[in-house]
Scaffold this motif. Structure first.
Motif, short mmCIF file in Angstrom:
data_model
loop_
_atom_site.label_atom_id
_atom_site.label_comp_id
_atom_site.label_asym_id
_atom_site.label_seq_id
_atom_site.Cartn_x
_atom_site.Cartn_y
_atom_site.Cartn_z
N PHE B 343 -12.91 26.96 -13.60
CA PHE B 343 -13.20 26.87 -12.16
C PHE B 343 -13.00 28.19 -11.42
CE2 PHE B 343 -12.03 22.45 -13.29
CZ PHE B 343 -13.20 21.81 -12.92
N GLU B 344 -12.46 29.17 -12.09
CA GLU B 344 -12.19 30.45 -11.42
C GLU B 344 -13.41 31.36 -11.48
OE1 GLU B 344 -9.46 31.23 -9.82
OE2 GLU B 344 -8.26 29.49 -10.40
N GLY B 345 -13.53 32.21 -10.47
CA GLY B 345 -14.52 33.29 -10.55
C GLY B 345 -15.96 32.90 -10.28
N VAL B 346 -16.20 31.66 -9.83
CA VAL B 346 -17.57 31.30 -9.43
C VAL B 346 -17.92 32.14 -8.20
CG1 VAL B 346 -19.11 29.45 -8.69
CG2 VAL B 346 -17.29 28.97 -10.34
N PHE B 347 -17.00 32.11 -7.23
CA PHE B 347 -17.04 33.02 -6.08
C PHE B 347 -15.72 33.77 -6.07
CE2 PHE B 347 -19.74 29.45 -4.48
CZ PHE B 347 -20.92 30.16 -4.31
N LYS B 348 -15.63 34.76 -5.20
CA LYS B 348 -14.36 35.49 -5.07
C LYS B 348 -13.24 34.51 -4.68
CE LYS B 348 -12.35 39.61 -3.03
NZ LYS B 348 -12.46 40.55 -1.90
N GLU B 349 -13.54 33.67 -3.69
CA GLU B 349 -12.61 32.61 -3.30
C GLU B 349 -13.29 31.28 -3.61
OE1 GLU B 349 -9.69 33.42 -2.34
OE2 GLU B 349 -10.07 35.55 -1.97
N PRO B 350 -12.58 30.34 -4.24
CA PRO B 350 -13.23 29.06 -4.58
C PRO B 350 -13.59 28.28 -3.32
CG PRO B 350 -10.87 28.96 -5.00
CD PRO B 350 -11.17 30.37 -4.63
N ASP B 351 -14.74 27.60 -3.32
CA ASP B 351 -15.04 26.73 -2.18
C ASP B 351 -14.59 25.31 -2.52
OD1 ASP B 351 -17.08 25.42 -3.53
OD2 ASP B 351 -18.71 26.27 -2.35
N TRP B 352 -14.73 24.42 -1.54
CA TRP B 352 -14.12 23.09 -1.70
C TRP B 352 -14.64 22.32 -2.90
CZ3 TRP B 352 -17.70 19.22 -1.52
CH2 TRP B 352 -18.90 19.46 -0.84
N ARG B 353 -15.87 22.64 -3.32
CA ARG B 353 -16.41 21.88 -4.46
C ARG B 353 -15.57 22.08 -5.71
NH1 ARG B 353 -22.20 24.36 -4.73
NH2 ARG B 353 -20.93 26.20 -4.32
N VAL B 354 -15.31 23.35 -6.04
CA VAL B 354 -14.54 23.57 -7.27
C VAL B 354 -13.08 23.15 -7.09
CG1 VAL B 354 -16.01 25.25 -8.41
CG2 VAL B 354 -14.33 26.05 -6.78
N VAL B 355 -12.58 23.26 -5.87
CA VAL B 355 -11.20 22.81 -5.62
C VAL B 355 -11.09 21.31 -5.87
CG1 VAL B 355 -9.41 22.54 -3.85
CG2 VAL B 355 -10.72 24.69 -4.00
N GLU B 356 -12.05 20.56 -5.33
CA GLU B 356 -12.03 19.10 -5.51
C GLU B 356 -12.28 18.70 -6.96
OE1 GLU B 356 -14.73 17.01 -2.99
OE2 GLU B 356 -13.62 17.46 -1.17
N GLN B 357 -13.22 19.40 -7.60
CA GLN B 357 -13.58 19.02 -8.96
C GLN B 357 -12.44 19.32 -9.93
OE1 GLN B 357 -17.46 20.89 -9.47
NE2 GLN B 357 -18.26 19.68 -7.77
N ARG B 358 -11.74 20.40 -9.64
CA ARG B 358 -10.58 20.75 -10.45
C ARG B 358 -9.51 19.66 -10.33
NH1 ARG B 358 -7.78 26.69 -10.11
NH2 ARG B 358 -5.87 26.10 -11.17
N ARG B 359 -9.35 19.18 -9.11
CA ARG B 359 -8.38 18.10 -8.87
C ARG B 359 -8.84 16.84 -9.62
NH1 ARG B 359 -8.22 17.75 -2.96
NH2 ARG B 359 -7.59 19.92 -2.95
#
Lengths: 337, 363
Positions: B343-359
């Protein structure tokens, strides 16, 4: 504060960034001496020099590949693709390269590029000067997609895009360049003069990517729109008489999901409006997100109002274009439930 | 200069002597270093190819027969220059001392993989070694080299870019776009076509190689084109030196066709005997680059068979030890970086999609 149309506001953003950051440079087809077919880069070569603003060969893939290489070196290039319809030869560069450098190199390389491109219809441009390809970019992990709807946002969002360290596709609603357009094509042309959203500060400012604007507050339905459709939505809401909340998404990636969810939970109804054809359009994603997060608040099915699933037709422009009457009808349907 | 794309720049003759105007007159230590890096590339390829056959990774590609190219160009160019590689110039990294263990960990996609488990084996990225991020799609970095070189010139730096593309990939638009930009903006770049005769199973004629030479493509863009014996370490060095000097003197881009032969299959996924004679490599008229450089050094009295055999033994031991260390960390599927890295490095800062999906995945 001077009044600017969207062309002037975008030109101003580029001018400010050229003056502020020596790593910013601009190129594209006809963007140098001539100043762009829509005049967005007018005067920038004369003011900032040939090295900062220049003409590129007719080679969209080459333009984006060159920009990525410059970005990897440490510059912040702003590339123009003359019409969004012509961006497809560069699609591989955007998808397989710009969007993936940071991830695949574990942060060793990235492409802080901005790709500006006029998009959308309403100008009798036929199928090769009218399309709205935002959904195909929104689907690409690693790309940001930004769409302003007025001169103030256009300048602030473009500066934010240039300063962003990720690749940004910046789609400019060409029908809004010279004035707000609400879809009522048979009425007199409006300019941006006198519109408060056309009061654009001269200095550097940003409008953050991923923050929607509530264009109109309302209690009974939420309308989600971006670009030209923000103005069409406002007209459609007025025509319907429904007290609808109008949200201008401003960027679809990143998407301001919080503002969307808060609004639909409040109103219980949602209509999505975009000019791109409906099937597989970004409205489908919005509808899915809204039903996942707001299902128990919904009083009626989510509606999508969009371009028909045909190529953009020349003679039938106003039959294709989702105007205010279609939105008003959708709102009325919602309210019957 | 218009004859150069139709000739063949060679330095080493049949007797192993360095002859002619392109002789770069390298020191014996430089030759020994080049031979060492070429032999290391070969030893590494052989052992890691075997690792694939043993099920320790998903994929591998060898540079066999083409080692002179990456090694000579890596040694010749400066540390600040940037190579935009193909997957068949691993000699570039071996010549610069890229740690073998990092390569092995990447190939095994294990917990210590420097690319965090995100890339196919050997699609390295090594910024500190002047090695741009590789990808499995061919050709699409050729234009990045031109943009990178233009940026260097724009900043007033003297760094140059060197890019590779295979002869098969010259049919892509990327090749023509890059050459157009390189010529129009006089980019300080060296653009190389590695003509190894084979694009997976298609011989070079399918890419137009029978109609003209790949070096001659330069003519239409107003660029100089050199056709060089890619199995001749000295010729590759000399041509690169010439092109690099042109680039650094603001004379612009040179196109170099490196005429070579892909002695192995395309990758671990194809059987070359299905599309070409099994013994074709043995009949390649320009010989083996390692054997040719070795013969030259022996003719100079700077090398001998005993030292050669000992060096191969030493290098194989180094590779074996790196592989053993990597295996101890884990081979593919036995060890991997934290799944959070997905989930890291898709963007410089993760957006809510990857934050939620990681959860959602519980990490």
């Amino acid at each position: 504060m001077p009044a600017m149309n969207m062309i002037q506001a975008l030109n101003h953003a580029l001018d400010v960034m050229l003056a502020r950051d020596p790593d910013v440079l601009i190129f594209g087809e006809d963007t140098g001496y001539f100043g762009g077919v829509f005049r967005v880069t007018d005067g920038l070569q004369a003011k900032h020099g040939l090295k900062r603003c220049f003409d590129a060969p007719i080679s969209e893939g080459g333009i984006i590949a060159t920009a990525i290489g410059m970005g990897a070196y440490g510059l912040r290039p702003v590339a123009e693709i003359q019409f969004a319809d012509y961006i497809l030869p560069a699609f591989d560069q955007l998808v397989s390269e710009a969007a993936r450098l940071r991830y695949r190199s574990a942060g060793e390389f990235w492409a802080p590029i901005t790709v500006r491109s006029p998009y959308g219809g309403g100008i009798f441009g036929g199928q090769t000067h009218s399309q709205s390809p935002e959904a195909i970019f929104a689907h690409i992990t690693g790309l940001k997609t930004v769409i302003p709807s007025n001169p103030y946002d256009a300048k602030g969002l473009l500066i934010a895009a240039i300063e962003d360290d990720d690749p940004v596709v910046f789609l400019e609603p060409k029908r809004l360049y010279n004035g707000p357009f609400d879809g009522r094509h048979d009425q007199a042309l409006k300019t941006w003069a006198g519109d408060p959203r056309a009061e654009v500060p001269e200095e550097h400012y940003t409008v953050p990517l991923g923050k929607a604007a509530i264009e109109r507050e309302g209690a009974d339905a939420t309308v989600l729109a971006y670009g030209t459709m923000v103005h069409v939505a406002a007209a459609g809401i007025a025509e319907s008489g429904v007290d609808a909340e109008l949200i201008d998404l401003r960027s679809i990636v990143p998407l301001d999901i919080e503002t969307i969810v808060a609004s639909v939970r409040k109103t219980g109804r949602c209509v999505i409006l975009h000019e791109a054809s409906r099937f597989g359009g970004f409205g489908g994603e919005l509808a899915a997100l809204v039903q996942e997060r707001c299902f128990y608040h919904l009083k009626s099915p989510i509606e999508r109002v969009a371009g028909w699933d045909t190529p953009y037709p020349h003679a039938f422009e106003w039959d294709y274009f989702p105007g205010p009457a279609r939105l008003a009808k959708a709102l009325a349907r919602c309210m019957e439930r | 200069m218009r004859d150069l794309p139709f000739g063949l720049v060679r330095v080493l003759d049949e007797a192993g002597q360095a002859v002619g105007p392109w002789n770069p007159r390298l020191e014996a230590d430089t030759l020994r270093e080049g031979l060492r890096a070429m032999l290391l590339t070969r030893a590494f390829d052989e052992r890691l190819f075997r690792s694939h056959r043993q099920g320790k990774t998903s994929f591998y590609m060898k540079s066999t027969g083409e080692e002179a190219i990456g090694v000579a160009q890596s040694m010749m160019l400066g540390r600040e220059d940037m190579c935009f590689p193909t997957y068949r110039v691993m000699g570039w990294l071996h010549a610069r001392g890229y740690p073998l263990i990092d390569m092995v960990n990447q190939i095994f996609s294990n917990a210590n993989d420097p690319l965090k488990g995100r890339q196919l084996p050997i699609l390295f990225s090594a910024r500190d070694y002047g090695f741009y991020t590789l990808s499995g799609n061919v050709g699409s970095r050729f234009g990045h080299a031109v943009g990178w070189a233009m940026a260097s010139a724009y900043r007033g730096d003297d760094k140059i870019a060197l890019a590779y593309i295979g002869e098969g990939t010259t049919a892509e638009g990327d090749f023509h776009e890059a050459l157009t930009f390189a010529a129009v903006y006089r980019a300080p770049a060296v653009l190389c076509v590695t003509n190894n005769q084979w694009a997976i199973s298609s011989y070079s004629g399918i890419a137009g190689g029978e109609e003209t030479t790949f070096a001659a493509k330069a003519i239409a863009y107003g660029l100089p084109g050199l056709r060089v014996d890619g199995n001749d370490f000295l010729a590759v060095w000399a041509a690169t030196e010439w092109a690099a000097e042109r680039a650094r003197s603001n004379l612009g881009t040179t196109l170099i066709e490196l005429f070579t032969y892909r002695a192995s299959g395309h990758s671990t996924s194809d059987d070359p005997t299905k599309y070409r004679p099994a013994d074709e490599a043995a009949h390649w008229p320009l010989g083996d680059p390692v054997e040719r450089l070795k013969g030259h050094m022996i003719a100079l009295g700077e090398w001998d068979e005993a030292r050669h055999a000992a060096l191969i033994e030493t290098l194989d031991t180094q590779v074996r030890e790196a592989v053993k260390t990597g295996e101890a960390v884990g081979t593919l599927g036995k060890s991997k970086p934290s799944v959070a890295e997905m989930f890291e490095g898709v963007f410089k800062e993760p957006d809510w999609r990857v934050v939620e999906q990681r959860r959602e995945l519980g990490i």
